[in-house]
Design a protein around this motif. Structure first.
Motif, mmCIF file in Angstrom:
data_model
loop_
_atom_site.group_PDB
_atom_site.id
_atom_site.type_symbol
_atom_site.label_atom_id
_atom_site.label_comp_id
_atom_site.label_asym_id
_atom_site.label_seq_id
_atom_site.Cartn_x
_atom_site.Cartn_y
_atom_site.Cartn_z
ATOM 1 N N CYS A 37 4.116 -22.025 -0.001
ATOM 2 C CA CYS A 37 5.376 -22.942 0.291
ATOM 3 C C CYS A 37 6.527 -22.809 -0.928
ATOM 4 C CB CYS A 37 4.322 -23.466 -0.546
ATOM 5 S SG CYS A 37 3.499 -25.006 0.498
ATOM 6 N N CYS A 40 9.114 -21.292 0.953
ATOM 7 C CA CYS A 40 9.454 -21.748 2.393
ATOM 8 C C CYS A 40 10.984 -22.345 2.019
ATOM 9 C CB CYS A 40 8.336 -22.589 2.859
ATOM 10 S SG CYS A 40 8.823 -23.463 4.123
ATOM 11 N N CYS A 51 8.146 -30.439 -1.277
ATOM 12 C CA CYS A 51 8.413 -30.138 0.141
ATOM 13 C C CYS A 51 9.114 -31.004 0.618
ATOM 14 C CB CYS A 51 7.679 -30.258 1.375
ATOM 15 S SG CYS A 51 7.494 -29.460 2.845
ATOM 16 N N ALA A 56 4.681 -32.613 6.799
ATOM 17 C CA ALA A 56 4.484 -31.266 6.371
ATOM 18 C C ALA A 56 3.104 -31.986 5.371
ATOM 19 C CB ALA A 56 4.701 -30.630 5.574
ATOM 20 N N GLU A 58 -0.090 -31.914 2.207
ATOM 21 C CA GLU A 58 -0.043 -32.216 1.404
ATOM 22 C C GLU A 58 -0.456 -30.305 0.759
ATOM 23 O OE1 GLU A 58 -0.432 -33.093 -2.977
ATOM 24 O OE2 GLU A 58 -1.122 -34.686 -1.449
ATOM 25 N N VAL A 59 -0.074 -29.370 -0.085
ATOM 26 C CA VAL A 59 -0.491 -28.407 0.085
ATOM 27 C C VAL A 59 -0.794 -28.635 -1.427
ATOM 28 C CG1 VAL A 59 -0.317 -25.738 0.010
ATOM 29 C CG2 VAL A 59 0.259 -27.205 1.963
ATOM 30 N N LYS A 62 0.633 -24.460 -4.032
ATOM 31 C CA LYS A 62 1.729 -24.054 -3.302
ATOM 32 C C LYS A 62 2.364 -22.114 -3.253
ATOM 33 C CE LYS A 62 3.217 -27.990 -3.267
ATOM 34 N NZ LYS A 62 2.850 -28.438 -2.536
ATOM 35 N N ASN A 66 -1.181 -20.034 3.361
ATOM 36 C CA ASN A 66 -1.897 -21.825 3.826
ATOM 37 C C ASN A 66 -1.467 -21.687 5.623
ATOM 38 O OD1 ASN A 66 1.487 -23.045 4.339
ATOM 39 N ND2 ASN A 66 1.385 -23.156 2.269
ATOM 40 N N CYS A 68 0.295 -24.140 6.865
ATOM 41 C CA CYS A 68 1.598 -25.187 7.778
ATOM 42 C C CYS A 68 2.394 -24.799 8.621
ATOM 43 C CB CYS A 68 2.538 -25.603 6.423
ATOM 44 S SG CYS A 68 3.714 -26.355 6.754
ATOM 45 N N ASP A 69 2.097 -25.764 9.991
ATOM 46 C CA ASP A 69 3.237 -25.720 10.761
ATOM 47 C C ASP A 69 4.688 -25.088 11.045
ATOM 48 O OD1 ASP A 69 0.743 -25.187 12.377
ATOM 49 O OD2 ASP A 69 0.838 -28.050 12.464
ATOM 50 N N TYR A 70 5.250 -25.187 9.622
ATOM 51 C CA TYR A 70 6.455 -25.518 9.099
ATOM 52 C C TYR A 70 7.063 -25.330 8.345
ATOM 53 C CZ TYR A 70 6.384 -30.648 10.681
ATOM 54 O OH TYR A 70 5.632 -31.287 11.540
ATOM 55 N N PHE A 71 6.518 -23.897 8.119
ATOM 56 C CA PHE A 71 6.839 -23.124 7.139
ATOM 57 C C PHE A 71 7.340 -21.780 8.030
ATOM 58 C CE2 PHE A 71 6.649 -17.954 5.991
ATOM 59 C CZ PHE A 71 6.751 -18.180 4.391
#
Length: 131
Positions: A37, A40, A51, A56, A58-59, A62, A66, A68-71
């Motif tokens: 995170c 990102c 974020c 997204a 929650e991670v 940070k 991870n 995350c598809d939005y990275f």
């Protein structure tokens, strides 16, 4: 764009890595994970989940890799002023609560090894119980 990417922790150029970054990619200098995170474009510590992407998941950590598809890696992730402020805050916290090891680690900008911290803790415990 890759030549503008820098490790969020140490500032090392990531030009040698290919995009998109893999979940397993690490900084060639400090070895920290890069698909995190803190690296990102959507990372914003002022927001509740830190974020800016509403969809997204929650991670919690940070600074750990991870899925995350939005990275999307940010060229502005390296912020030495923020790292210095964090070290200073840790040092102040340690000094306030009498934790000399935290104050020394914060003042030096790094962390001490676990053996040294364990020795310090043992020494303080001995001193406490001898009184």
């Amino acid at each position: 764009m890759t030549d503008a990417l820098r490790c969020y922790r140490c500032g090392q150029s990531l030009a040698a890595l290919s995009l998109p970054l893999s979940r397993r990619d690490e900084c060639p200098q400090c070895g920290c994970e890069l698909q995190v995170c803190r690296m990102c474009e959507y990372y914003d510590p002022r927001l509740p989940n830190a974020c800016a992407e509403d969809d997204a998941l929650e991670v919690k950590d940070k600074t750990r890799a991870n899925f995350c598809d939005y990275f999307k890696p940010s060229g502005n992730a390296y912020a030495p002023a923020e790292l210095d402020a964090e070290s200073a805050a840790r040092a102040s916290f340690g000094a306030l609560f009498g934790d000399d090891s935290a104050a020394e680690a914060g003042a030096s900008g790094g962390s001490r090894d676990e053996a040294a911290l364990a020795d310090d803790a043992a020494r303080r415990a001995e001193k406490l119980f001898k009184q």
